[in-house]
Design an enzyme around this catalytic site. Structure first.
Site, PDB file in Angstrom:
ATOM      1  N   HIS A  86     100.502 -25.990  -4.525  1.00 21.93           N
ATOM      2  CA  HIS A  86     100.803 -24.566  -4.350  1.00 21.93           C
ATOM      3  C   HIS A  86     100.668 -24.135  -2.896  1.00 21.93           C
ATOM      4  CE1 HIS A  86     101.360 -20.427  -5.378  1.00 21.93           C
ATOM      5  NE2 HIS A  86     100.145 -20.081  -5.013  1.00 21.93           N
ATOM      6  N   GLU A  89     103.722 -25.194  -1.157  1.00 22.40           N
ATOM      7  CA  GLU A  89     104.825 -24.258  -1.432  1.00 22.40           C
ATOM      8  C   GLU A  89     104.805 -23.108  -0.431  1.00 22.40           C
ATOM      9  OE1 GLU A  89     105.454 -20.442  -3.937  1.00 22.40           O
ATOM     10  OE2 GLU A  89     104.763 -22.055  -5.264  1.00 22.40           O
ATOM     11  N   HIS A  90     103.617 -22.568  -0.181  1.00 18.55           N
ATOM     12  CA  HIS A  90     103.486 -21.496   0.819  1.00 18.55           C
ATOM     13  C   HIS A  90     103.875 -21.990   2.206  1.00 18.55           C
ATOM     14  CE1 HIS A  90     101.064 -18.153  -1.205  1.00 18.55           C
ATOM     15  NE2 HIS A  90     101.290 -19.031  -2.168  1.00 18.55           N
ATOM     16  N   GLU A 166      95.345 -14.608  -3.714  1.00 17.26           N
ATOM     17  CA  GLU A 166      96.162 -14.664  -4.925  1.00 17.26           C
ATOM     18  C   GLU A 166      95.294 -15.051  -6.125  1.00 17.26           C
ATOM     19  OE1 GLU A 166     100.136 -17.098  -6.484  1.00 17.26           O
ATOM     20  OE2 GLU A 166      99.578 -17.133  -4.361  1.00 17.26           O
TER      21      GLU A 166
END
Length: 460
Positions: A86, A89-90, A166
């Site tokens: 993840h 992905e950022h 997040e």
């Protein structure tokens, strides 16, 4: 963005996302009375470097969607480095030497496009939707960051903090998120599906630029990806662009996706959480269930999709009709199942009681329905109606330019084929009541279940 979390809220009608969440394939079937009809009728070809390209022509609007799927997700992370997929992905939005400092997103926005990305257990995806005459631009941009991503230590530190925020908003400050995380960790005792996609806090903070570089260079390669283009375009138009921008990228030696197997389970588990922030109590019961890839009998996942529709497919389903309408015990009740996992999936039930009904009473009623199912099975009429509802839900699926890339990409990234996607209507049409009952008895085993209870804690 994280792809469908295994939370009660997300999985409630995510039998919808079906997946999220699960029957994505179910959401795109052609009418059952024309069971042999094609769904998307895609064209597929593979570049010399191993990149599979799928094109779905959709003339409903002069737009096009590019969706690039990498066959790697959080379940492929090194042990102790959860959250890496993840965070990467950022990082993919931080830039390359050719398009640094967010230039990618700036160009997409300037040309009137939309973009996003998602990470799940089995895949990571990136997509853009733009006017058809901008296809070359987005292919050029996406191909560039497949191989030229710049990974600066200071950017990794920044994005780690973004992911931590997040996590705080989705999990740590959200009781349902906390409970879902604990329930999932209890359901999968050994398999990495028990680790949250977003990662554990201490492990997210340990991720370094070197970790990112290793993960990126290991998995982000054309021969480990699927490119799906859908919209007002043909394969003849896409192929030269794909060869021009993606073709020069060298293939890589991608390791096998070796994962541990979930061991046999011998006792049901129960997790409970109370919080003054809970406004609506709820309860879920989830069971380990086979996916398309792990089922011993290939018909079982299709039977489970029909079972989920019989039990929880909207206001005419058995659970809603009985528990919400007739007995007036709940404000919502249903089920979920997604067969698209690379490894073992889950099948679940949920219920949220009316304000004047104790959660214990709602749980008792839900378990009575499960017991009735196992003892008395399903009727021919219920199964036929469930199939018809699945058909009705998919009538307009081809209207959206984004549906085909999501369904096809998810299938190909998690072990399925285009033929499997196109054959979905025929396979659902062949499901019998006997197969539905056999699948229910196989899966609804208390020993491999977790009950998750969310209740309000009165404030002082």
């Amino acid at each position: 963005m994280i792809a469908p979390l295994r939370s009660l809220a997300a999985r409630g009608r995510i039998a919808v996302l079906a997946a999220v969440a699960g029957a994505l394939l179910a959401m795109t079937a052609a009418p059952l009375q024309d069971a042999r009809a094609k769904i998307f009728d895609p064209t597929s070809f593979t570049l010399d470097n191993g990149l599979q390209v799928v094109v779905v022509t959709n003339r409903r609007a002069p737009i096009v969607t590019q969706m690039l799927w990498y066959k790697v997700g959080s379940a492929d992370e090194p042990r102790g480095k959860s959250g890496m997929a993840h965070v990467l992905e950022h990082m993919m939005f931080k830039g390359t030497e050719a398009y640094p400092d967010g230039k990618f997103s700036e160009l997409v926005a300037r040309n009137g496009g939309q973009e996003n990305a998602f990470t799940s257990y089995d895949f990571t995806g990136y997509y853009q939707t733009m006017a058809r005459d901008r296809l070359e631009l987005i292919m050029k941009l996406e191909a560039d960051r497949m191989t030229n991503l710049v990974l600066k230590p200071e950017d990794v530190r920044t994005e780690r903090q973004v992911v931590m925020e997040e996590r705080r908003s989705r999990v740590e400050n959200e009781p349902s998120g906390q409970l879902s995380e604990m329930a999932n960790a209890s359901l999968y005792l050994h398999h990495p599906y028990g680790t949250p996609v977003i990662g554990w806090t201490n492990e997210i903070l340990s991720i370094t630029a070197e970790d990112m570089r290793s993960f990126y260079e290991t998995w982000y390669a054309p021969n480990n990806a699927v490119l799906v283009i859908a919209g007002d375009v043909t394969a003849e138009e896409v192929r030269p662009l794909a060869e021009k921008y993606y073709g020069p990228i060298p293939r890589a030696e991608v390791p096998p996706r070796d994962r541990v197997e979930e061991p046999p389970q011998s006792a049901p588990r129960r997790v409970e959480l109370e919080s003054p922030r809970v406004r609506q109590p709820s309860l879920s019961i989830r069971y380990l269930a086979p996916s398309y890839n792990t089922a011993e009998d290939a018909a079982t996942p299709y039977a489970l999709q029909v079972l989920s529709e019989v039990l929880g497919g909207g206001p005419t389903s058995r659970l809603y009709r009985t528990l919400v309408v007739e007995e007036a015990l709940a404000v919502s009740a249903g089920s979920w199942y997604s067969p698209n996992a690379l490894d073992t999936s889950d099948f679940g039930f949920y219920i949220s009681p009316r304000p004047d009904v104790e959660l214990d009473k709602a749980e008792e009623a839900l378990r009575a329905e499960i017991a009735d199912l196992l003892e008395n099975g399903v009727s021919d009429t219920e199964v036929a109606q469930a199939k018809e509802r699945l058909r009705a839900d998919t009538v307009y699926a081809q209207d959206s330019v984004n549906t085909a890339p999501r369904v096809i990409g998810r299938a190909l990234a998690s072990g399925q084929t285009i033929a499997d996607v196109e054959a979905w209507p025929a396979r659902i049409a062949e499901v019998t009541p006997a197969e539905v009952e056999a699948a229910a008895k196989q899966v609804l085993d208390p020993k491999s279940s977790v009950t998750a209870v969310l209740q309000s804690e009165p404030t002082s």
